[in-house]
Design an enzyme around this catalytic site. Sequence first.
Site, PDB file in Angstrom:
ATOM      1  N   GLU A 356       0.670  -1.020   0.074  1.00 55.59           N
ATOM      2  CA  GLU A 356       0.488  -0.272  -0.003  1.00 55.59           C
ATOM      3  C   GLU A 356       0.670   1.803   0.273  1.00 55.59           C
ATOM      4  O   GLU A 356       0.490   2.646   0.180  1.00 55.59           O
ATOM      5  CB  GLU A 356      -1.532   0.100   0.885  1.00 55.59           C
ATOM      6  CG  GLU A 356      -2.091  -1.102   0.975  1.00 55.59           C
ATOM      7  CD  GLU A 356      -2.767  -1.447   2.549  1.00 55.59           C
ATOM      8  OE1 GLU A 356      -4.528  -1.683   2.322  1.00 55.59           O
ATOM      9  OE2 GLU A 356      -2.315  -1.106   4.058  1.00 55.59           O
TER      10      GLU A 356
HETATM   11  N1  IFG Z   1      -4.117  -3.906   4.435  1.00 55.39           N
HETATM   12  C1  IFG Z   1      -3.051  -3.617   5.302  1.00 55.39           C
HETATM   13  C2  IFG Z   1      -2.972  -3.842   6.390  1.00 55.39           C
HETATM   14  C3  IFG Z   1      -4.036  -3.761   7.284  1.00 55.39           C
HETATM   15  C4  IFG Z   1      -5.092  -4.906   6.785  1.00 55.39           C
HETATM   16  C5  IFG Z   1      -6.550  -4.893   7.174  1.00 55.39           C
HETATM   17  C6  IFG Z   1      -1.644  -5.357   4.318  1.00 55.39           C
HETATM   18  C7  IFG Z   1      -0.622  -5.831   3.848  1.00 55.39           C
HETATM   19  C8  IFG Z   1      -6.104  -4.836   5.559  1.00 55.39           C
HETATM   20  N2  IFG Z   1      -2.144  -3.872   4.666  1.00 55.39           N
HETATM   21  O1  IFG Z   1      -2.866  -5.941   4.443  1.00 55.39           O
HETATM   22  O2  IFG Z   1      -1.985  -2.848   7.035  1.00 55.39           O
HETATM   23  O3  IFG Z   1      -4.606  -2.370   7.548  1.00 55.39           O
HETATM   24  O4  IFG Z   1      -7.182  -5.870   7.005  1.00 55.39           O
END
Ligand code: IFG
Length: 540
Positions: A356
């Site tokens: 992200e």
């Molecule tokens: N995605 C984000 C996490 C977390 C997650 C919550 C990943 C690799 C959503 N990154 O999963 O930091 O916020 O479900």
Amino acid sequence: MFANPSSQKYSALAALFAATFILTSCRTPPEALMSAHTRETATPIRKTAITPTIAVIPRPASVAFTGETFTLTADTQIFVEPDSPELLAVGQYLAERLRPATAYPLPMQAATGAPPPGSIYLTTSGSDPTLGEEGYELTVTPQAVILSAPYPAGLFWGIQTLRQLLPPAVESLTPQAGPWTLPAGTIRDWPRFPWRGMMLDVSRHFFGPAEVRRLIDLLALYKINRLHLHLSDDQGWRIEIRSWPNLAFHGGSTQVGGGPGGYYTQEEYADLIAYARSRYIIIVPEIDMPGHTNAALASYPELNCDGVAPPLYTGTEVGFSSLCLEKEVTYRFVDDVVSEIAALTPGPYFHIGGDEAMATPLPQYIAFVERVQHIVQSHGKQMIGWEEIAQASLLSTSIAQVWHGGMGREAVRQGNRVIMSPAFKAYLDMKYTPDTPLGLHWAGYIEVRDAYEWDPATVAEGIGEEHILGVEAPLWTETIQTMADIEWMTFPRLMGYAEIGWSPASGRDWEEYRSRLGRHGSRLEALGVNFYRSPQVPWE
Ligand code: IFG
């Protein structure tokens, strides 16, 4: 699956049921397995409706059951093969697990000769090397329990099976009524995948060493052998870095919701590593970058492109932060952090996150990953990253962790291996149902059956068994604040992931698994685990 040996009504009939079970579920030619006893009573085998009730999770690769039993008594002794400090430690671990509930002394010592009848014997000599690094063979007769494995790790995993063959009350920390009987037979067992993991996000909410040790103990019972600690994110930096002290002092001073946060001193981190190692679990440290870095940016103005440190962040948004990739100080920062953590981490892995990075221009992101990859390698570690790292050119040793977005295929195309953590199947922070008070649901709802009924080798187009190191279930903690919360979201779903990671793919069936899982209700209760009593499971 085993008939309940503690029931006095254990009979030839049960042996016959067991023979039926043997005929339908193990790899060794059935005629070789039946004991003389069963042979005499064997009548034309019919599929039985009654299935024995003691269950092992993960299900062992091969079981043979004779219909007899071994009973622990106050005279039972534990012996380990001589001249091995590591085996003494494994023997001590077994003794410590069994002493509280049985109230038996269970002395443990190195064997000087053949152990006397009624003993439990752990040994690596004379074991079957084809069982591999984590495999074991458990042979139980009315006279002896022999656990043999080519390596100590296999003995440790065999002990978890031994625990689960005893009545659930054996997990209690206070004396319980016996009898403490084991079903007699032979189990030959080894894992399908080498990587069977859980991730705990200690950044969104911080969890101290005692809570992590309790989690480690619970993971070991189900043969989970990796604990990935998400040590930094926007909301918190959780490990002391001596060359950049403000990361922990300032960056670790809060958490989601504004609570006090916290961090591991380097001594506490080293102690956790050692504790996990004694349970044959490898700790995987993650420093998430270049995104998810507000805690670091808030701690050092020079890490920011404009030289201004942002305020600490206690919300739950993602994708707004980035290290300043055009500044050289950023790479000194990365090198110092990786260097200090790598020096404290005997395990071969360092996770750089990489997810992200919406606030980082893609060309800079790619260059950053490729440069950090070499920094990690220079400190003797293999780089792991969330699947987005596959946009960069990966060293052959780098591992991509598949979670969401379909970039795992790109890692496979580069010839790299992957860890499977598909969010819609394996994210432990997903609600069980819309009524679940904790967790999120952006990837969907994951009830116990959903968590079990999938296979890593077929879940993602273009990613086959040969590319997969194993599975890992992440618990993100935006909404998770206590150990009870961790346990409720983790159990029982983690047990399904443990079986997916360990047991043969063939033969995995929800209807069969759910009855075994139901038997673990009283075991989890004896362990004091605050687990979710899913209505999908016949809890006993
Ligand atoms: N995605 C984000 C996490 C977390 C997650 C919550 C990943 C690799 C959503 N990154 O999963 O930091 O916020 O479900």
